[in-house]
Each structure stands twice: as structure tokens, then as C-alpha cells.
Design a protein around this motif. Structure first.
Motif, PDB file in Angstrom:
ATOM      1  N   GLY A  29       0.821  -1.194   0.000  1.00  9.94           N
ATOM      2  CA  GLY A  29       0.000   0.000   0.000  1.00  9.94           C
ATOM      3  C   GLY A  29       0.859   1.250   0.000  1.00  9.94           C
ATOM      4  N   GLY A  30       0.448   2.245  -0.754  1.00  7.26           N
ATOM      5  CA  GLY A  30       1.150   3.520  -0.750  1.00  7.26           C
ATOM      6  C   GLY A  30       0.153   4.588  -0.368  1.00  7.26           C
ATOM      7  N   HIS A  39       4.996   4.064   2.358  1.00  5.27           N
ATOM      8  CA  HIS A  39       4.760   2.701   1.877  1.00  5.27           C
ATOM      9  C   HIS A  39       4.463   1.773   3.046  1.00  5.27           C
ATOM     10  CE1 HIS A  39       5.694   3.439  -2.268  1.00  5.27           C
ATOM     11  NE2 HIS A  39       6.779   4.091  -1.918  1.00  5.27           N
ATOM     12  N   VAL A  40       3.488   0.944   2.833  1.00  4.03           N
ATOM     13  CA  VAL A  40       3.012   0.084   3.903  1.00  4.03           C
ATOM     14  C   VAL A  40       2.937  -1.352   3.389  1.00  4.03           C
ATOM     15  CG1 VAL A  40       1.002  -0.405   5.357  1.00  4.03           C
ATOM     16  CG2 VAL A  40       1.670   1.958   4.920  1.00  4.03           C
ATOM     17  N   ALA A  41       3.327  -2.305   4.204  1.00  7.11           N
ATOM     18  CA  ALA A  41       3.145  -3.712   3.854  1.00  7.11           C
ATOM     19  C   ALA A  41       2.461  -4.396   5.021  1.00  7.11           C
ATOM     20  CB  ALA A  41       4.495  -4.377   3.571  1.00  7.11           C
ATOM     21  N   GLY A  48      -0.046  -3.493   6.579  1.00  5.28           N
ATOM     22  CA  GLY A  48      -0.431  -2.532   7.607  1.00  5.28           C
ATOM     23  C   GLY A  48       0.714  -1.966   8.410  1.00  5.28           C
ATOM     24  N   ILE A  49       1.946  -2.394   8.077  1.00  7.19           N
ATOM     25  CA  ILE A  49       3.104  -1.882   8.811  1.00  7.19           C
ATOM     26  C   ILE A  49       3.899  -0.938   7.922  1.00  7.19           C
ATOM     27  CG2 ILE A  49       5.275  -2.506   9.933  1.00  7.19           C
ATOM     28  CD1 ILE A  49       3.895  -5.245  10.512  1.00  7.19           C
ATOM     29  N   ALA A  50       4.182   0.237   8.428  1.00 12.00           N
ATOM     30  CA  ALA A  50       4.939   1.209   7.652  1.00 12.00           C
ATOM     31  C   ALA A  50       6.364   0.698   7.446  1.00 12.00           C
ATOM     32  CB  ALA A  50       4.973   2.549   8.367  1.00 12.00           C
ATOM     33  N   VAL A  51       6.832   0.713   6.213  1.00 12.22           N
ATOM     34  CA  VAL A  51       8.201   0.269   5.965  1.00 12.22           C
ATOM     35  C   VAL A  51       9.082   1.368   5.389  1.00 12.22           C
ATOM     36  CG1 VAL A  51       7.656  -2.167   5.696  1.00 12.22           C
ATOM     37  CG2 VAL A  51       7.601  -0.678   3.706  1.00 12.22           C
ATOM     38  N   SER A  52       8.504   2.293   4.649  1.00  6.25           N
ATOM     39  CA  SER A  52       9.367   3.324   4.091  1.00  6.25           C
ATOM     40  C   SER A  52       8.594   4.587   3.785  1.00  6.25           C
ATOM     41  CB  SER A  52      10.062   2.821   2.822  1.00  6.25           C
ATOM     42  OG  SER A  52       9.127   2.647   1.795  1.00  6.25           O
ATOM     43  N   LEU A  53       9.351   5.650   3.716  1.00  6.71           N
ATOM     44  CA  LEU A  53       8.820   6.974   3.488  1.00  6.71           C
ATOM     45  C   LEU A  53       9.647   7.546   2.356  1.00  6.71           C
ATOM     46  CD1 LEU A  53       7.011   9.219   4.763  1.00  6.71           C
ATOM     47  CD2 LEU A  53       8.958   9.786   6.216  1.00  6.71           C
ATOM     48  N   SER A  54       9.008   7.895   1.238  1.00 12.71           N
ATOM     49  CA  SER A  54       9.828   8.387   0.135  1.00 12.71           C
ATOM     50  C   SER A  54       9.385   9.758  -0.334  1.00 12.71           C
ATOM     51  CB  SER A  54       9.825   7.385  -1.027  1.00 12.71           C
ATOM     52  OG  SER A  54       8.608   7.430  -1.700  1.00 12.71           O
ATOM     53  N   THR A  55      10.392  10.558  -0.653  1.00  6.58           N
ATOM     54  CA  THR A  55      10.154  11.862  -1.245  1.00  6.58           C
ATOM     55  C   THR A  55      10.597  11.772  -2.696  1.00  6.58           C
ATOM     56  OG1 THR A  55      10.650  12.878   0.877  1.00  6.58           O
ATOM     57  CG2 THR A  55      10.625  14.323  -1.042  1.00  6.58           C
ATOM     58  N   ASN A  56       9.682  12.142  -3.596  1.00 11.03           N
ATOM     59  CA  ASN A  56       9.966  12.010  -5.025  1.00 11.03           C
ATOM     60  C   ASN A  56       9.856  13.361  -5.705  1.00 11.03           C
ATOM     61  OD1 ASN A  56       9.715   8.830  -5.286  1.00 11.03           O
ATOM     62  ND2 ASN A  56       8.036   9.554  -4.000  1.00 11.03           N
ATOM     63  N   SER A  88      10.287   9.508  12.310  1.00 12.42           N
ATOM     64  CA  SER A  88       9.903   8.595  13.385  1.00 12.42           C
ATOM     65  C   SER A  88       8.394   8.496  13.495  1.00 12.42           C
ATOM     66  CB  SER A  88      10.464   9.075  14.728  1.00 12.42           C
ATOM     67  OG  SER A  88      11.862   9.129  14.689  1.00 12.42           O
ATOM     68  N   ARG A  89       7.748   9.640  13.345  1.00 11.92           N
ATOM     69  CA  ARG A  89       6.302   9.672  13.495  1.00 11.92           C
ATOM     70  C   ARG A  89       5.629   8.835  12.399  1.00 11.92           C
ATOM     71  NH1 ARG A  89       6.306  14.746  14.792  1.00 11.92           N
ATOM     72  NH2 ARG A  89       5.942  15.430  12.664  1.00 11.92           N
ATOM     73  N   TRP A  90       6.005   9.084  11.163  1.00 16.12           N
ATOM     74  CA  TRP A  90       5.373   8.368  10.059  1.00 16.12           C
ATOM     75  C   TRP A  90       5.682   6.880  10.080  1.00 16.12           C
ATOM     76  CZ3 TRP A  90       1.419  10.307   7.779  1.00 16.12           C
ATOM     77  CH2 TRP A  90       1.310  11.677   7.562  1.00 16.12           C
ATOM     78  N   LEU A  91       6.936   6.569  10.360  1.00 18.80           N
ATOM     79  CA  LEU A  91       7.343   5.163  10.294  1.00 18.80           C
ATOM     80  C   LEU A  91       7.102   4.446  11.614  1.00 18.80           C
ATOM     81  CD1 LEU A  91      10.662   5.580   8.266  1.00 18.80           C
ATOM     82  CD2 LEU A  91       8.503   4.615   7.458  1.00 18.80           C
ATOM     83  N   GLN A  92       6.568   5.171  12.586  1.00 21.43           N
ATOM     84  CA  GLN A  92       6.334   4.600  13.910  1.00 21.43           C
ATOM     85  C   GLN A  92       7.590   3.944  14.474  1.00 21.43           C
ATOM     86  OE1 GLN A  92       2.691   2.645  12.366  1.00 21.43           O
ATOM     87  NE2 GLN A  92       1.758   3.360  14.266  1.00 21.43           N
TER      88      GLN A  92
END
Lengths: 241, 241
Positions: free
Chosen positions: B101-102, B136-138, B140-148, B197-201
Motif C-alpha cells: 500500500g502507498g 509505503h506500507v506492507a 499494515g506496517i509502515a516500511v518506508s517513506l519516500s520523497t519524489n 519517526s512519526r510516520w514510520l512509527q
DNA sequence: CAGAATTTGTGCGTATGTATG
DNA sequence: TCATACATACGCACAAATTCT
């Protein structure tokens, strides 16, 4: 700055400033914002900013002078470490015109752990491995610490050959391995452990990049498993596609 | 355990235990050594061990029961993220049978920084870029945060196309980019910033793996620059050679 | 050159977090 | 749980060096 969780505010701020410096937010010789401004920006007391700056000053990155300000003393361009099938430490460093060096800091013969047996494809009864701990240095600065494992039955004199030549490539060649290539690299990151911090001269709690790789000979047989910890603030890995 | 500044002992120990669990030192359902033994091994007070265990328990990794011991509750196998010329997030995650999920968490149009101008090879007067922040979520768990970042003049409707399709590949296709490949990837590591930290928990002070990449179209023209921060305790990058 | 303003350096008191026993 | 010691962080005040007006 957000309130705690086991990492001191001054350390978090120091790490932020360090990456900002590395990313060229302030050039070498450039002036940082005043402690006033920084403390407002991070939402902390000026003392806390001063503690962070003092840490980076102690590491030679910054210097402050009363009445003048705080300046970027050293913004060392990070070493780049390409990951590919034929990467050899000394070649890479030399190409970036730095003086490479490897130092044997430990070795031993031991029974392979299950995961090593699998990765090296060791057969039953031949589960002994040589372990070689090497500290890599460029221009006198520690950049990485690697632990290398080799099948002991195939490379009986590996440790002494390495000690003589200072090169894994040559030590393997002495056992008849003319060439080898890197098969697979796994990359992760974590906080440095105390022993790693000591060798790499890192601040405790600083991050390390960890690469796990398998080298195979021309026949595709694994000859070496290697786990390397890079000082994350001094090196960057690159993958060319 | 060594005494050192800025990072609490209990956090250092928690991180050690976490990587040990991830490396399979104790299997799922397995029993940890007693607090007694752990405190002796790390050379700290039992209170300190308890604080570390309580942290990992709060995260669902461990559970303790009076009189029985402390057990590994969850040893999530780390996701593996291969780095190659044709890696696409959703394909990778799906292949590992997880639900991808994105989530678009921010966007904007802005003037490109000098380094972006260079990487995207923007010409004078066309230095506007679209910025797209995606979580990005897999499972239901956040795995990455990307800026494009994308050249705004070439991809005027990129943000809305992404919002419609939820896919960068499709948003680029809508602008006539049939295919693109990853040219170069730079990998580094650092401590997470508060917002990350907040986004990726993540726990504050936890490490993140950072990849910087450039995607180019079939003509070799850069179409996208991307900076992705991975939660280092949940993901591992791999490079196949 | 004098004096004000700016900026780093220092001291002290207090509250809270970390670590031990 | 309690007691103790030290580290962290804050707030305030003022000193010292430098720069600006």
C-alpha cells in the motif's frame, strides 16, 4: 525537538547538524546560525545546542569563537563505496586517491554457525572455518570493520597468508583461487555496538551500515562470507545499474 | 556494557536484543535468558534489563510472565528489498506475499535545489519540480517513506495522476513515459528525524536506511529523483550481482 | 574611537531521567 | 519500593570577545 526515548536531545541534534553539514547546508568555512536561532529552531534550551556543538567541535567538524560565531571546520566529502561483482576494498579507495590500509585485528578457527554452514555450503564433518577480523582505514581514518569467514579445510593457511600479504585476494590466490566474484550483498543498518564503536572511533549510538556478502570462485563455490560494518557518517554505498 | 554519553543503556540493550531476535538467536516462542543472566552478560543492573525488555514488550516483540520467563512473541522476518534496474515497490512486496500500500501524505510544487537541478538535468527557466511524499506500507506496517521529485514542465499533472492511480509508474505512463529504469542508487544510514519517526512509527533515535536514486526514461533522460527512508529494523536491501 | 548590539562562554538553581544496590 | 548518585534539560543572569554604528 520531540521529547525523549532513551536518546539525549543533544545527541539527536548533533546528528542532525552532522548530516546537514555533510549535505552541504553550510559549506566548509561557512557560519552556522547563532545558538539563539538554533535553539529556537529545535525548540530546546541554548545549553542543549551548545552541548551538541561541543560534541561536533570535539570531533573537529565545527569550531566556535566568542563573539564571532560557530563555523564549519571540516566537511569531509564522504567516501563512496560501489557495490558490484568485482569490488575490492583497496582498488576502490585508491581510485578515490586516498591511502588504503587494512589491519588484522583478530583471527581464529571455530565451528561454523548453522547460517554459515548454509551460506558457505559446508559439507558434514567440514564445518570448521577461519575467522578474520580486519579494520579498513583510508587516510588514517577508520571506515569499516569486517569479519570474514573461510572454509578451513580448503584454505588451511589463510590467516598466515593474509598476515604476510595483507590482502585477502592474495591469500586466496595462494590457495589456488585465481579469481572470485561477489554473488549477493545484503544491506542493513543498526546502531553500533560498543566494540564496533571502539574500533571505528564512533560515538556510541551512532549508526552503522552493515553489508553481508558471499564471494564465490569461478566454479560458483562459496569461498568467503563477509560481514562489514561501515561508519555511516563517513561512507556511502552506491549501486550502479 | 560500556558507559557512554547521549544514549541510554536500556536503549542500547533493547537495540541489541532486537537485532539478536531478528538474527534468530532465539526463535519465535523461544525463551530468553533470565534477567539475572542478561544483567550479568551486559554488566548492568537488573532494572536496566527490565527497562529494555519492557520497551520490546510494548512493541509486541517480547512478553514476560512472572515465574516463567521472557519469551519471543513475534520475530517478523525482515522484508527484503532488492535493488536493481527495474525494482518497483508494489511488485517486490507482492512477491513476498504481503499486501502492499502507498499513501500520499504530502505534495507540492517548488523550486528545485541546486543538487536537484543537476540530478534531473533541468534546463534554465524550467527549474520547477513536483514533490510527492509517499508512505509505503506492507501488511499494515509502515516500511518506508519516500520523497519524489519530478520535472514540473514535463509532468504537469503528475500529482493528480498519482492521486487517481496510486502508482508512480502509471502516473508517468499517463505523461507518455512507457518505461523507466533505475540508473544509480546511493545508500546511506542515519538516525531518524522526528517527523520520520512519526510516520514510520519508529522509536526516536532508531536508524533509517536512506536510498537516493535517479530513474531515467528509455532515452536516458532523468524523469524522477527519489529519496527513500526505510525503517532499518524492518527491512533489508539486497543487491544481486 | 566610544558605545551599543551581537554572539559565545560560564555559573547556579531546579526538575526530571537514568542507573545502581 | 526506597534511597542514592549522576546525567540531561531548562531558565535566568551575566561575563567576555567581536562587530556594528
Amino acid at each position: 525537538m520531540e521529547r525523549t526515548a532513551g536518546v539525549a536531545l543533544w545527541r539527536q541534534i548533533a546528528e542532525r547538524l552532522r548530516t546537514d553539514i555533510r549535505n552541504g547546508t553550510w559549506k566548509e568555512g561557512g557560519k552556522l546560525p547563532t545558538e539563539q536561532v538554533l535553539s529556537a529552531r529545535f525548540g530546546v534550551n541554548r545549553h542543549t545546542i551548545r552541548r551538541a556543538i561541543s560534541e561536533l567541535s570535539a570531533q573537529g567538524l565545527l569550531s566556535s569563537r566568542q563573539g564571532r560565531g560557530t563555523f564549519v571546520e571540516n566537511a569531509p566529502s564522504p567516501l563512496t563505496y560501489p557495490i558490484g561483482p568485482r569490488t575490492r576494498f583497496s582498488e576502490i579507495i585508491s581510485r578515490q586517491s586516498r591511502e588504503p590500509g587494512g589491519r588484522l585485528i583478530g583471527s581464529g578457527r571455530e565451528a561454523a554457525q548453522p547460517w554459515l554452514v548454509e551460506k558457505l555450503r559446508l559439507s558434514l564433518g567440514q564445518e570448521a572455518v577461519h575467522r578474520l577480523e580486519v579494520l579498513h582505514v583510508a587516510d588514517g581514518i577508520a571506515v569499516s570493520l569486517s569479519t570474514n569467514w573461510f572454509p578451513a579445510h580448503r584454505f588451511p593457511d589463510l590467516v598466515s597468508r593474509y598476515a604476510e600479504t595483507g590482502s585477502i585476494t592474495k591469500a586466496l590466490a595462494a590457495h589456488g583461487v585465481a579469481d572470485y566474484i561477489r554473488k549477493k550483498t545484503e544491506i542493513s543498518a543498526r546502531l553500533a555496538e560498543p566494540e564496533e564503536s571502539r574500533w571505528l572511533q564512533l560515538a556510541e549510538g551512532a549508526p552503522v551500515l552493515v553489508t553481508d556478502l558471499v564471494n564465490v570462485d569461478e566454479a560458483g563455490t562459496p569461498v568467503q562470507v563477509s560481514r562489514t560494518r561501515f561508519a555511516a557518517d563517513r561512507i556511502q554505498l552506491t549501486v550502479e545499474n
